[in-house]
Scaffold this motif. Structure first.
Motif, PDB file in Angstrom:
ATOM      1  N   ASP A   1      -5.174   2.451   1.018  1.00 40.93           N
ATOM      2  CA  ASP A   1      -4.195   2.106  -0.016  1.00 40.93           C
ATOM      3  C   ASP A   1      -3.624   3.441  -0.503  1.00 40.93           C
ATOM      4  OD1 ASP A   1      -2.741   1.409  -2.222  1.00 40.93           O
ATOM      5  OD2 ASP A   1      -4.261   0.047  -3.056  1.00 40.93           O
ATOM      6  N   ALA A   2      -2.423   3.758   0.003  1.00 43.50           N
ATOM      7  CA  ALA A   2      -1.847   5.084  -0.285  1.00 43.50           C
ATOM      8  C   ALA A   2      -1.645   5.295  -1.790  1.00 43.50           C
ATOM      9  CB  ALA A   2      -0.525   5.238   0.458  1.00 43.50           C
ATOM     10  N   ARG A   3      -1.471   4.214  -2.528  1.00 44.23           N
ATOM     11  CA  ARG A   3      -1.216   4.358  -3.971  1.00 44.23           C
ATOM     12  C   ARG A   3      -2.359   5.040  -4.693  1.00 44.23           C
ATOM     13  NH1 ARG A   3      -0.096  -1.872  -4.950  1.00 44.23           N
ATOM     14  NH2 ARG A   3      -1.992  -1.823  -3.683  1.00 44.23           N
ATOM     15  N   LYS A   4      -3.563   4.951  -4.091  1.00 47.64           N
ATOM     16  CA  LYS A   4      -4.725   5.569  -4.740  1.00 47.64           C
ATOM     17  C   LYS A   4      -5.018   6.957  -4.195  1.00 47.64           C
ATOM     18  CE  LYS A   4      -7.183   1.241  -5.593  1.00 47.64           C
ATOM     19  NZ  LYS A   4      -8.321   0.449  -5.149  1.00 47.64           N
ATOM     20  N   CYS A   5      -4.326   7.352  -3.143  1.00 50.30           N
ATOM     21  CA  CYS A   5      -4.642   8.630  -2.487  1.00 50.30           C
ATOM     22  C   CYS A   5      -4.095   9.795  -3.322  1.00 50.30           C
ATOM     23  CB  CYS A   5      -4.042   8.639  -1.080  1.00 50.30           C
ATOM     24  SG  CYS A   5      -4.314  10.185  -0.212  1.00 50.30           S
ATOM     25  N   ILE A   6      -4.918  10.815  -3.480  1.00 47.11           N
ATOM     26  CA  ILE A   6      -4.535  11.986  -4.285  1.00 47.11           C
ATOM     27  C   ILE A   6      -3.302  12.678  -3.689  1.00 47.11           C
ATOM     28  CG2 ILE A   6      -5.338  14.276  -5.045  1.00 47.11           C
ATOM     29  CD1 ILE A   6      -8.210  12.980  -5.126  1.00 47.11           C
ATOM     30  N   ALA A   7      -3.176  12.629  -2.365  1.00 50.01           N
ATOM     31  CA  ALA A   7      -1.997  13.235  -1.723  1.00 50.01           C
ATOM     32  C   ALA A   7      -0.735  12.507  -2.192  1.00 50.01           C
ATOM     33  CB  ALA A   7      -2.128  13.158  -0.211  1.00 50.01           C
ATOM     34  N   TYR A   8      -0.816  11.196  -2.275  1.00 49.88           N
ATOM     35  CA  TYR A   8       0.333  10.413  -2.761  1.00 49.88           C
ATOM     36  C   TYR A   8       0.615  10.748  -4.221  1.00 49.88           C
ATOM     37  CZ  TYR A   8       2.818   6.343  -4.630  1.00 49.88           C
ATOM     38  OH  TYR A   8       3.710   5.531  -5.292  1.00 49.88           O
ATOM     39  N   LEU A   9      -0.429  10.781  -5.028  1.00 48.43           N
ATOM     40  CA  LEU A   9      -0.240  10.982  -6.470  1.00 48.43           C
ATOM     41  C   LEU A   9       0.325  12.369  -6.777  1.00 48.43           C
ATOM     42  CD1 LEU A   9      -3.547   9.299  -7.708  1.00 48.43           C
ATOM     43  CD2 LEU A   9      -1.241   8.355  -7.846  1.00 48.43           C
ATOM     44  N   THR A  10      -0.124  13.377  -6.024  1.00 44.22           N
ATOM     45  CA  THR A  10       0.316  14.747  -6.340  1.00 44.22           C
ATOM     46  C   THR A  10       1.603  15.154  -5.617  1.00 44.22           C
ATOM     47  OG1 THR A  10      -1.166  15.584  -4.623  1.00 44.22           O
ATOM     48  CG2 THR A  10      -2.013  15.604  -6.880  1.00 44.22           C
TER      49      THR A  10
ATOM     50  N   TYR B   1       0.810  -1.221   0.000  1.00 45.92           N
ATOM     51  CA  TYR B   1       0.000   0.000   0.000  1.00 45.92           C
ATOM     52  C   TYR B   1       0.847   1.278   0.000  1.00 45.92           C
ATOM     53  CZ  TYR B   1      -4.192  -2.801   1.068  1.00 45.92           C
ATOM     54  OH  TYR B   1      -5.236  -3.695   1.034  1.00 45.92           O
ATOM     55  N   HIS B   2       2.128   1.155   0.313  1.00 48.01           N
ATOM     56  CA  HIS B   2       2.985   2.349   0.391  1.00 48.01           C
ATOM     57  C   HIS B   2       3.534   2.756  -0.973  1.00 48.01           C
ATOM     58  CE1 HIS B   2       5.501  -1.134   0.467  1.00 48.01           C
ATOM     59  NE2 HIS B   2       6.615  -0.454   0.470  1.00 48.01           N
ATOM     60  N   GLY B   3       3.289   1.946  -1.999  1.00 46.28           N
ATOM     61  CA  GLY B   3       3.718   2.306  -3.353  1.00 46.28           C
ATOM     62  C   GLY B   3       5.209   2.575  -3.446  1.00 46.28           C
ATOM     63  N   GLU B   4       5.564   3.768  -3.951  1.00 44.81           N
ATOM     64  CA  GLU B   4       6.987   4.098  -4.148  1.00 44.81           C
ATOM     65  C   GLU B   4       7.626   4.753  -2.920  1.00 44.81           C
ATOM     66  OE1 GLU B   4       7.226   6.542  -7.700  1.00 44.81           O
ATOM     67  OE2 GLU B   4       6.150   5.069  -8.888  1.00 44.81           O
ATOM     68  N   MET B   5       6.905   4.811  -1.795  1.00 43.73           N
ATOM     69  CA  MET B   5       7.487   5.459  -0.599  1.00 43.73           C
ATOM     70  C   MET B   5       8.381   4.445   0.133  1.00 43.73           C
ATOM     71  SD  MET B   5       4.224   7.720   0.707  1.00 43.73           S
ATOM     72  CE  MET B   5       3.066   6.352   0.783  1.00 43.73           C
ATOM     73  N   HIS B   6       9.496   4.091  -0.538  1.00 40.54           N
ATOM     74  CA  HIS B   6      10.335   3.018  -0.017  1.00 40.54           C
ATOM     75  C   HIS B   6      10.988   3.358   1.321  1.00 40.54           C
ATOM     76  CE1 HIS B   6       9.548   0.750  -3.569  1.00 40.54           C
ATOM     77  NE2 HIS B   6       9.937   1.760  -4.333  1.00 40.54           N
ATOM     78  N   TYR B   7      11.094   4.650   1.632  1.00 39.20           N
ATOM     79  CA  TYR B   7      11.697   5.034   2.918  1.00 39.20           C
ATOM     80  C   TYR B   7      10.911   4.450   4.096  1.00 39.20           C
ATOM     81  CZ  TYR B   7       8.042   8.640   3.293  1.00 39.20           C
ATOM     82  OH  TYR B   7       6.834   9.288   3.381  1.00 39.20           O
ATOM     83  N   LEU B   8       9.630   4.124   3.867  1.00 36.60           N
ATOM     84  CA  LEU B   8       8.823   3.569   4.957  1.00 36.60           C
ATOM     85  C   LEU B   8       9.223   2.127   5.291  1.00 36.60           C
ATOM     86  CD1 LEU B   8       5.336   4.991   3.869  1.00 36.60           C
ATOM     87  CD2 LEU B   8       6.701   5.753   5.827  1.00 36.60           C
ATOM     88  N   GLU B   9       9.977   1.503   4.360  1.00 38.69           N
ATOM     89  CA  GLU B   9      10.411   0.114   4.611  1.00 38.69           C
ATOM     90  C   GLU B   9      11.706   0.088   5.418  1.00 38.69           C
ATOM     91  OE1 GLU B   9      11.220  -1.244   0.641  1.00 38.69           O
ATOM     92  OE2 GLU B   9       9.193  -0.810  -0.010  1.00 38.69           O
TER      93      GLU B   9
END
Ligand code: B12
Ligand code: SF4
Ligand code: SF4
Length: 301
Positions: free
Chosen positions: A205-214, A42-50
């Motif tokens: 699912d952060a990948r779908k969140c507009i905040a994530y996308l923008t 669900y974190h998509g490309e925010m790999h720093y969270l891993e």
């Protein structure tokens, strides 16, 4: 032990809207939730969270000798119309000077006040920066509950709040009380989310969140993603706008920290002015932000 009533006075003097204290111990109960979320991608490309999971789950690895965690809230609840009301929209928080700076300044002010009162205190401020579970600690310190939109809701301040923390090596009176989830039968945020990012029970699912996308997604947006933005160019406030807890919440005291106006945004969109370096919007790709602002303007024309 340092009394909480005195800490609350110091936090208020440092310009903070709410404060709670937890003991600095390793996180146990929140771990499974976090790891499951990562495992589902669900974190998509925010790999720093891993990364740095050990530190994320143990604040004593971030500050040697840590004994207490002071969680604080700062409201950014604006009332009435603003740049968030007219397309292309930007989130309320984005018109302010970067909240990371505002909150860190106030947290270090609080640390100074603690030092004046208690002598030698070692500590470090965290605002969405290091591997630190901002929401978890705020919830644990009794500042609120995690709503269906996955944000922390304070009964007094609602969810338009920034969360910060000061991890210190002195023993402060803890306020760890479990605040009952008061979402009740409400499901408005889940129903209002235009992309289906909210899945109920606080799952997202952060990948779908507009905040994530923008803001966060580094690779180009697909056509489908681009079409899902609902007029937002930077961040999204929809799930908070519909939340009843934000209707009755106290308003922000940060009006003097607003640094971006609609006319500045318009000038930025057509390339005749830059954004102030202290704007959080400088964290996103300038090219994408400009394109989102311009796209909407040209389609309106
Ligand atoms: C990654 C991130 C995002 C991602 C993912 C969001 C998400 N929901 O996780 C994206 C880019 C989508 C995002 C968007 C936004 N974000 Co953001 N984001 C973060 C960040 C950096 C990490 C969050 C994270 O770790 N998520 C992973 C999940 C699994 O962790 P978590 O939700 O924190 O869960 C922990 C606790 O909530 C707890 N928990 C949750 N449920 C339960 C239930 C039980 C029973 C228990 C025991 C524990 C528990 O356990 C978890 C720990 O394991 C934090 C800052 C930080 N360092 O924490 C800011 C943060 C969450 N964001 C914030 C903000 C303001 C936003 C936006 C409003 C910005 C905007 N207007 O566009 C939107 C809101 C979208 C939304 N509805 O969530 C604020 C939220 C303030 C608040 N009042 O809650 C934070 C805290 C930053 C800050 N310091 O102020 N964000
Ligand atoms: S911020 Fe917008 S897109 Fe993200 S969960 Fe909330 S309503 Fe959905
Ligand atoms: S809109 Fe309703 S369900 Fe969503 S967080 Fe607010 S109270 Fe909870």
């Amino acid at each position: 032990m340092f009394p909480f009533a005195r800490l609350r006075e110091l936090a208020s003097a440092a310009g903070l809207d709410a404060v709670g204290v937890s003991r600095a111990v390793p996180v146990t109960e929140g771990q499974a939730h976090y790891l499951e979320w990562l495992a589902k991608g669900y974190h998509g490309e925010m790999h720093y969270l891993e990364r740095n999971l050990e530190k994320r789950f143990d604040p004593t690895l971030l500050v040697p000798g840590a004994q207490s965690i002071v969680s604080v809230l700062l409201s950014y609840k604006f009332e009435g119309e603003g740049v968030w009301s007219v397309e292309p929209k930007v989130s309320r928080y984005a018109i302010l000077r970067d909240y990371h700076n505002i909150l860190k300044e106030r947290l270090y002010h609080l640390l100074e006040l603690l030092r004046t009162t208690c002598g030698n205190v070692h500590g470090r401020a965290f605002v969405d920066s290091a591997p630190f579970l901002d929401r978890y600690w705020a919830m644990r310190s009794g500042l609120g509950w995690i709503g269906q939109h996955s944000l922390l809701i304070s009964p007094q301040l609602g969810s338009f709040t920034f969360i910060g923390a000061l991890v210190v090596d002195i023993d402060l009176e803890a306020t760890e009380v479990s605040v009952r989830n008061r979402c009740g039968n409400c499901n408005r945020c889940v129903e209002a989310c235009p992309t289906g990012a909210l899945m109920g029970r606080g799952q997202m699912d952060a990948r779908k969140c507009i905040a994530y996308l923008t803001i966060e997604k580094k690779s180009p947006l697909t056509e489908e993603e681009q079409a899902s933005l609902s007029g937002w160019a930077y961040g999204c406030d929809i799930c908070q706008e519909v939340c009843p807890w934000n209707q009755r919440a106290a308003r922000t005291r940060l009006a003097n920290e607003v640094i971006v106006s609609r006319s500045l945004l318009n000038d930025f969109a057509v390339g005749i002015r830059s954004l102030p370096s202290e704007s959080p919007m400088t964290r996103a790709s300038a090219a994408r932000l400009r394109a989102l602002l311009v796209d909407k303007k040209s389609s309106d024309a």
